[in-house]
Design a protein around this motif. Sequence first.
Motif, PDB file in Angstrom:
ATOM      1  N   VAL A  65     -15.409  14.652   3.629  1.00 27.33           N
ATOM      2  CA  VAL A  65     -16.258  15.396   4.549  1.00 27.33           C
ATOM      3  C   VAL A  65     -16.696  16.695   3.881  1.00 27.33           C
ATOM      4  CG1 VAL A  65     -15.254  14.452   6.654  1.00 27.33           C
ATOM      5  CG2 VAL A  65     -14.282  16.516   5.646  1.00 27.33           C
ATOM      6  N   CYS A  66     -17.742  17.284   4.406  1.00 28.52           N
ATOM      7  CA  CYS A  66     -18.246  18.556   3.910  1.00 28.52           C
ATOM      8  C   CYS A  66     -17.258  19.661   4.279  1.00 28.52           C
ATOM      9  CB  CYS A  66     -19.615  18.835   4.519  1.00 28.52           C
ATOM     10  SG  CYS A  66     -20.293  20.434   4.072  1.00 28.52           S
ATOM     11  N   PRO A  67     -16.874  20.522   3.330  1.00 25.41           N
ATOM     12  CA  PRO A  67     -15.953  21.611   3.664  1.00 25.41           C
ATOM     13  C   PRO A  67     -16.521  22.592   4.694  1.00 25.41           C
ATOM     14  CG  PRO A  67     -16.102  21.339   1.285  1.00 25.41           C
ATOM     15  CD  PRO A  67     -17.144  20.457   1.900  1.00 25.41           C
ATOM     16  N   ARG A  68     -17.822  22.789   4.703  1.00 25.32           N
ATOM     17  CA  ARG A  68     -18.438  23.698   5.669  1.00 25.32           C
ATOM     18  C   ARG A  68     -18.669  23.027   7.019  1.00 25.32           C
ATOM     19  NH1 ARG A  68     -22.508  27.676   4.127  1.00 25.32           N
ATOM     20  NH2 ARG A  68     -21.598  28.870   2.457  1.00 25.32           N
ATOM     21  N   HIS A  69     -18.879  21.725   7.021  1.00 28.24           N
ATOM     22  CA  HIS A  69     -19.141  20.969   8.248  1.00 28.24           C
ATOM     23  C   HIS A  69     -18.172  19.779   8.296  1.00 28.24           C
ATOM     24  CE1 HIS A  69     -23.068  22.846   7.132  1.00 28.24           C
ATOM     25  NE2 HIS A  69     -22.956  23.253   8.387  1.00 28.24           N
ATOM     26  N   PRO A  70     -16.953  19.979   8.783  1.00 34.29           N
ATOM     27  CA  PRO A  70     -15.939  18.915   8.748  1.00 34.29           C
ATOM     28  C   PRO A  70     -16.272  17.689   9.585  1.00 34.29           C
ATOM     29  CG  PRO A  70     -14.995  20.996   9.549  1.00 34.29           C
ATOM     30  CD  PRO A  70     -16.442  21.227   9.288  1.00 34.29           C
ATOM     31  N   ASP A  71     -17.301  17.765  10.424  1.00 37.16           N
ATOM     32  CA  ASP A  71     -17.698  16.596  11.198  1.00 37.16           C
ATOM     33  C   ASP A  71     -18.688  15.708  10.447  1.00 37.16           C
ATOM     34  OD1 ASP A  71     -19.537  18.702  11.387  1.00 37.16           O
ATOM     35  OD2 ASP A  71     -20.426  17.850  13.211  1.00 37.16           O
ATOM     36  N   GLN A  72     -19.151  16.145   9.272  1.00 43.72           N
ATOM     37  CA  GLN A  72     -20.133  15.404   8.476  1.00 43.72           C
ATOM     38  C   GLN A  72     -19.452  14.662   7.321  1.00 43.72           C
ATOM     39  OE1 GLN A  72     -23.587  15.260   8.945  1.00 43.72           O
ATOM     40  NE2 GLN A  72     -23.162  16.293  10.885  1.00 43.72           N
ATOM     41  N   VAL A  73     -19.483  13.341   7.358  1.00 43.48           N
ATOM     42  CA  VAL A  73     -18.943  12.549   6.259  1.00 43.48           C
ATOM     43  C   VAL A  73     -19.963  12.540   5.133  1.00 43.48           C
ATOM     44  CG1 VAL A  73     -18.186  10.254   5.552  1.00 43.48           C
ATOM     45  CG2 VAL A  73     -17.605  11.111   7.826  1.00 43.48           C
ATOM     46  N   THR A  74     -19.518  12.752   3.908  1.00 44.46           N
ATOM     47  CA  THR A  74     -20.421  12.786   2.757  1.00 44.46           C
ATOM     48  C   THR A  74     -19.720  12.235   1.525  1.00 44.46           C
ATOM     49  OG1 THR A  74     -21.868  14.171   1.421  1.00 44.46           O
ATOM     50  CG2 THR A  74     -19.804  15.149   2.096  1.00 44.46           C
ATOM     51  N   TYR A  75     -20.499  11.732   0.610  1.00 47.93           N
ATOM     52  CA  TYR A  75     -19.970  11.237  -0.656  1.00 47.93           C
ATOM     53  C   TYR A  75     -20.671  11.902  -1.838  1.00 47.93           C
ATOM     54  CZ  TYR A  75     -18.130   7.769   2.511  1.00 47.93           C
ATOM     55  OH  TYR A  75     -17.478   7.167   3.551  1.00 47.93           O
ATOM     56  N   VAL A  76     -21.500  12.909  -1.539  1.00 49.32           N
ATOM     57  CA  VAL A  76     -22.287  13.580  -2.565  1.00 49.32           C
ATOM     58  C   VAL A  76     -21.541  14.831  -3.013  1.00 49.32           C
ATOM     59  CG1 VAL A  76     -24.509  14.639  -3.069  1.00 49.32           C
ATOM     60  CG2 VAL A  76     -24.380  12.727  -1.484  1.00 49.32           C
ATOM     61  N   ARG A  77     -21.472  15.024  -4.341  1.00 45.30           N
ATOM     62  CA  ARG A  77     -20.795  16.197  -4.894  1.00 45.30           C
ATOM     63  C   ARG A  77     -21.793  17.102  -5.596  1.00 45.30           C
ATOM     64  NH1 ARG A  77     -15.336  16.121  -4.922  1.00 45.30           N
ATOM     65  NH2 ARG A  77     -14.380  14.172  -4.325  1.00 45.30           N
ATOM     66  N   CYS A  78     -21.497  18.383  -5.585  1.00 49.24           N
ATOM     67  CA  CYS A  78     -22.322  19.375  -6.261  1.00 49.24           C
ATOM     68  C   CYS A  78     -22.283  19.107  -7.763  1.00 49.24           C
ATOM     69  CB  CYS A  78     -21.795  20.769  -5.948  1.00 49.24           C
ATOM     70  SG  CYS A  78     -22.588  22.092  -6.880  1.00 49.24           S
ATOM     71  N   GLY A  79     -23.429  19.200  -8.401  1.00 47.30           N
ATOM     72  CA  GLY A  79     -23.499  18.969  -9.842  1.00 47.30           C
ATOM     73  C   GLY A  79     -22.888  20.091 -10.653  1.00 47.30           C
ATOM     74  N   ARG A  80     -22.643  21.245 -10.039  1.00 49.87           N
ATOM     75  CA  ARG A  80     -22.089  22.390 -10.768  1.00 49.87           C
ATOM     76  C   ARG A  80     -20.584  22.520 -10.571  1.00 49.87           C
ATOM     77  NH1 ARG A  80     -22.842  28.602  -9.881  1.00 49.87           N
ATOM     78  NH2 ARG A  80     -22.685  29.339 -12.020  1.00 49.87           N
ATOM     79  N   CYS A  81     -20.118  22.505  -9.311  1.00 47.18           N
ATOM     80  CA  CYS A  81     -18.691  22.730  -9.043  1.00 47.18           C
ATOM     81  C   CYS A  81     -17.952  21.458  -8.648  1.00 47.18           C
ATOM     82  CB  CYS A  81     -18.516  23.791  -7.956  1.00 47.18           C
ATOM     83  SG  CYS A  81     -19.055  23.270  -6.310  1.00 47.18           S
ATOM     84  N   GLY A  82     -18.678  20.411  -8.276  1.00 47.02           N
ATOM     85  CA  GLY A  82     -18.028  19.152  -7.897  1.00 47.02           C
ATOM     86  C   GLY A  82     -17.565  19.102  -6.453  1.00 47.02           C
TER      87      GLY A  82
END
Length: 88
Positions: free
Chosen positions: A16-33
Motif C-alpha cells: 500500500v502507499c505509505p501516504r494513503h494506506p487505503d490505496q493498494v499499489t505495486y508501483v515503486r519510485c524510480g529514485r528511492c524505491g
Amino acid sequence: MSEPASYGYNNNRQSVCPRHPDQVTYVRCGRCGRLACGNCQIPLEVGMMCVDCMQQVRADQPARRITRSKPVVTYALIALNVLVWALQ
C-alpha cells in the motif's frame, strides 16, 4: 493478535502507499524505491518519482531565471527567405 504493519504494507501483507494506506499499489519510485499510489506519483519521461523525492530534487536545484530574448536566428532566417524570394 495481529502484528503491526510494516512501512508500505498493511496487515494483510498487501503493498500500500505509505501516504494513503487505503490505496493498494505495486508501483515503486524510480529514485528511492518507495511504494506510491496514483496520487503520489509524478510521471517522468522514463518511469515515475514519488512526491517526496520530487520535493527534494526541487529544493536541491537552484532557482533558474527564465529570460525571454528575441528569436534572432528565426528572424534572420525569415529575412533570408524574403530576400531570396525578392531576388527571384
